[in-house]
Structures are given as C-alpha cells and as structure tokens.
Enzyme design. Structure first.
Site, short mmCIF file in Angstrom:
data_model
loop_
_atom_site.label_atom_id
_atom_site.label_comp_id
_atom_site.label_asym_id
_atom_site.label_seq_id
_atom_site.Cartn_x
_atom_site.Cartn_y
_atom_site.Cartn_z
N CYS A 34 54.20 21.55 9.91
CA CYS A 34 53.21 20.86 10.45
C CYS A 34 52.89 19.91 9.20
O CYS A 34 52.97 19.94 8.40
CB CYS A 34 52.45 21.39 11.35
SG CYS A 34 51.75 19.91 12.52
N ARG A 37 42.26 16.79 24.30
CA ARG A 37 43.49 18.02 23.83
C ARG A 37 42.80 19.26 24.06
O ARG A 37 41.64 19.36 23.38
CB ARG A 37 44.00 17.61 22.48
CG ARG A 37 44.83 16.34 22.63
CD ARG A 37 45.55 16.15 21.01
NE ARG A 37 46.86 17.12 21.24
CZ ARG A 37 47.36 17.18 20.01
NH1 ARG A 37 47.09 16.64 18.79
NH2 ARG A 37 48.73 17.96 20.11
N ARG A 47 45.28 12.69 15.06
CA ARG A 47 45.62 14.16 15.25
C ARG A 47 45.35 15.02 14.04
O ARG A 47 45.12 14.44 13.00
CB ARG A 47 47.24 14.09 15.32
CG ARG A 47 48.10 13.33 14.47
CD ARG A 47 49.41 13.69 14.20
NE ARG A 47 49.38 15.22 13.60
CZ ARG A 47 49.12 15.71 12.47
NH1 ARG A 47 48.56 14.78 11.86
NH2 ARG A 47 48.81 16.79 12.25
N GLY A 48 45.64 16.27 14.01
CA GLY A 48 45.16 17.23 13.21
C GLY A 48 43.72 17.58 13.68
O GLY A 48 42.85 16.79 13.76
N ALA A 49 43.59 19.07 13.51
CA ALA A 49 42.24 19.65 14.15
C ALA A 49 40.86 19.02 13.42
O ALA A 49 39.89 18.65 13.83
CB ALA A 49 42.29 20.92 13.93
N GLY A 50 41.17 18.51 11.97
CA GLY A 50 40.03 18.38 11.14
C GLY A 50 39.63 16.79 11.51
O GLY A 50 38.66 16.53 11.79
N ASP A 108 44.65 25.43 14.22
CA ASP A 108 43.76 24.49 15.19
C ASP A 108 42.59 25.64 15.84
O ASP A 108 41.59 24.78 16.42
CB ASP A 108 44.75 24.32 16.45
CG ASP A 108 45.37 22.89 15.99
OD1 ASP A 108 46.54 23.16 15.15
OD2 ASP A 108 45.03 21.79 16.50
N ASN A 110 48.18 27.45 15.84
CA ASN A 110 48.86 26.33 14.95
C ASN A 110 49.94 25.83 15.75
O ASN A 110 50.56 26.38 16.62
CB ASN A 110 48.84 26.93 13.63
CG ASN A 110 49.15 25.62 12.58
OD1 ASN A 110 48.10 24.46 12.74
ND2 ASN A 110 49.88 25.55 11.85
C1 RUB Z 1 48.27 19.73 14.09
C2 RUB Z 1 48.31 21.11 13.61
C3 RUB Z 1 47.77 21.26 12.17
C4 RUB Z 1 46.41 21.84 12.58
C5 RUB Z 1 45.37 21.83 11.29
O1 RUB Z 1 48.81 19.56 15.36
O2 RUB Z 1 49.04 22.01 14.28
O3 RUB Z 1 48.35 22.40 11.47
O4 RUB Z 1 45.54 20.81 13.38
O5 RUB Z 1 45.18 20.47 10.62
P1 RUB Z 1 48.84 18.01 16.11
P2 RUB Z 1 44.23 19.87 9.62
O6 RUB Z 1 49.85 17.25 15.08
O7 RUB Z 1 49.61 18.35 17.33
O8 RUB Z 1 47.42 17.52 16.15
O9 RUB Z 1 44.18 20.71 8.64
O10 RUB Z 1 44.59 18.50 9.34
O11 RUB Z 1 43.03 19.79 10.31
#
Ligand code: RUB
Length: 323
Positions: free
Chosen positions: A128, A62, A19-22, A197, A207
């Site tokens: 988050c 997703r 999880r997390g966009a990156g 996101d 986000n």
């Molecule tokens: C994760 C979320 C993060 C962004 C950025 O949501 O909202 O703030 O994805 O993350 P989820 P990053 O937990 O539902 O995936 O900076 O790690 O890309």
C-alpha cells in the site's frame, strides 16, 4: 491558507482523493478548524450543535481508519473550554492546529526511530502507500544506508503507484510487483515495513487488504514485520469490545459493471482492509518509541487516555451506538 470546508473534505475522503490514515486525520482536523472559524458570533449551544453535526459528517466518511475519530475527538474536546462560543471556537481552532502539528512531528519521529531498524543493504517490502512507512525508508536512505524496496501494486486502487513515485523521487532502488508475487520474492527480502489504519488493544493491525497475507508469508519465511503507526492510530474503543469495522468498497473498483452485469451468479467482494494478528508482527514503531504489539494497551492508556465516559461520547459521534 486554503480553507478546508467540511462537505468538500468529507467528499474527498470518501472518494479517496484524500487517503491514508494520517492524511485523513489531518484533513479532518483542518476542516473542523475552518468550520469553527466560519461560524460567526454563534451562541454556545448553536456552535456546539453545528460542530457536532460537522464532526459526525467527517467521521461517517470512512469507517476503518481510527485516526479519523481520534483526531475528531481530540479537536472536539475544545468544545468544553470556557463559557462562551468564542472561547470554545478558539479552543477548537487551537486543538486542530495542535493535532496537525503533532501529527507531522509524529511522522518525523517515527521516521527517525524506524530508520534505526533498517540496516545498510536491507531489502524492504512494503504494501500500500503509507506516509509514515515511507518516511522510515527515506530517512534510512538519507542517512546513507543503501536500501532496496519491493512495492506491491495494491489492487484494486493501485496505491502502489503512489509509493513507487515517492521512492523513485527519493532515488531509492525499487521493484514493483503484483500483489500475488509477494511469496515469490519474500526470500529476497530482509524486512516488511507497512503502515496501519488501526491498532487494536490486542496488538492486531488493521491495514490495506493483503497486509495479513504479506505478514503471514513473511512469518513463514522468518522475515521480520515492522508496522509504523502514530499513537492516534491505536483504537481506544477496542478496550470496551468494539470491533474495527472493515470498509467494503464498491464492486466496480474490482470488476467493471459492464462485465459484472453479464455474470448474474457472481458477487464481487471488495473489502478495503484486513486484520493482521499480533503474532505476525515483530514491532510497532510509534512516535513514543517502538513497542511489541502486545503492548498496545499501554499506548491506548498512556497516550490516548480516554476515560470510559468519553467512549460513550465517541459512540454518539459515530452514529449513536449506545450501550
Ligand atoms: C491506506 C493504508 C495505509 C494506512 C497508513 O489505505 O492502508 O497503509 O492508512 O497510511 P487507503 P499512513 O488508501 O484505502 O486509505 O501511514 O499514510 O497514515
């Protein structure tokens, strides 16, 4: 190197193990690379077809994080290389590696730029779990700035727990609060720092659900809001009027079914993300530098560089919405 298979990766993204966009974007690129490598001596048409099927499977996992279709689009552009399947295969693998490398490099760059916006003694509130927002805080701390963080719990999936573990490991003084306590503490905070996101052409940031409440509270208290976002989180299709789809997750994440089952008139809603308008955001820090949110179009134009013809292709990848 552990091979990342497409169905396994898709399942992990869906279940939020990844999880997390990156991280989602890098995992998708790795899965496409390994899927390409696993195709033994295919002809060009069969290779293309199989890669397009795999890409569609990943993109469908997703719907909100635009880093996912952007990463897939970048890797899949390799299909156009050369005449043979081998040439296309090599190009897909090369582009996947390039995406992963440049994504990691982007996180480092943003950490460096973002850390400069954090002053010695700052108290930062984050919501988050954002790899890139955390990287800014850790870099600021590493460079000798005494910082303190407020991290929200993040109902219903508690991503705040991952955040406080990372901050604790880094040795950063952290306060863990429930989401609804943000307004109670906002006057103790110097800066809000979150990830994204998706960033739309008008500079709105999508986000984790609750980010817009945090930003609204910060605006009321005159606390600056900084968003850390790699350029591949900007959403090219918003230029042609496509809206970002907000994922709604299962109600069981919010209320256990055994309780929900006793309440026939109650419907549980569980949107996973929300939209923060540009006017609540002071700065977006990208690996190309910091910009005001109103300059989002420039990032889309300069660094994603999608032509209108390519939008159509991406629409196909995402379930065939033709215009
Ligand atoms: C994760 C979320 C993060 C962004 C950025 O949501 O909202 O703030 O994805 O993350 P989820 P990053 O937990 O539902 O995936 O900076 O790690 O890309």
């Amino acid at each position: 190197m552990k091979l990342m298979f497409v169905p396994e990766t898709a399942e992990k993204i869906k279940s939020m193990e990844i999880r997390g966009a990156g991280r989602i974007a890098r995992a998708a690129a790795a899965a496409l690379r390994d899927h390409a490598l696993a195709q033994k001596a295919p002809d060009n048409a069969a290779f293309r077809q199989e890669m397009e099927r795999a890409a569609a499977e990943l993109v469908a996992t997703r719907p909100t994080a635009v880093s996912l279709p952007n990463a897939v689009h970048f890797v899949m552009a390799g299909l156009g290389a050369g005449e043979t399947a081998e040439e296309a295969q090599a190009a897909v693998v090369r582009r996947a590696e390039e995406f992963i490398r440049s994504s990691q490099h982007a996180v480092e760059k943003i950490a460096e730029f973002g850390a400069r916006h954090i002053r010695d003694g700052d108290v930062i509130l984050t919501h988050c779990n954002s790899e890139v927002a955390l990287a800014c805080m850790i870099e600021a701390f590493r460079s000798g700035k005494e910082i303190e963080v407020f991290a929200t719990e993040v109902r219903p999936r508690n991503q705040g727990l991952i955040t406080i573990r990372t901050l604790d490991e880094a040795g950063i003084k952290t306060n863990y609060i429930v989401d609804s306590a943000v307004r109670s503490f906002i006057h103790d905070v110097d800066l809000v720092l979150v990830g994204a996101d998706a960033v739309t052409v008008n500079g709105a940031v999508v986000n984790k659900i609750g980010t817009s409440q945090v930003a609204h509270t910060a605006a009321e208290a005159r606390v600056n809001v900084i968003v850390a976002a790699e350029t591949y989180k900007f959403a090219p299709r918003t230029v042609v009027g496509e809206l970002i789809q907000i994922e709604e997750r299962p109600p069981g994440e919010v209320l256990p079914p055994e309780i929900a089952g006793t309440l026939p008139h109650v419907r549980v809603r569980n949107p996973a993300f929300d939209v923060t308008p540009a006017e609540y955001i002071d700065l977006i820090v990208t690996e190309q530098g910091a910009i005001p949110p109103q300059m989002a179009y420039v990032i889309i134009r300069e660094y994603l560089g999608w032509e209108i013809g390519e939008f159509r292709k991406a629409f196909d990848l995402n379930g065939g919405h033709e215009d």
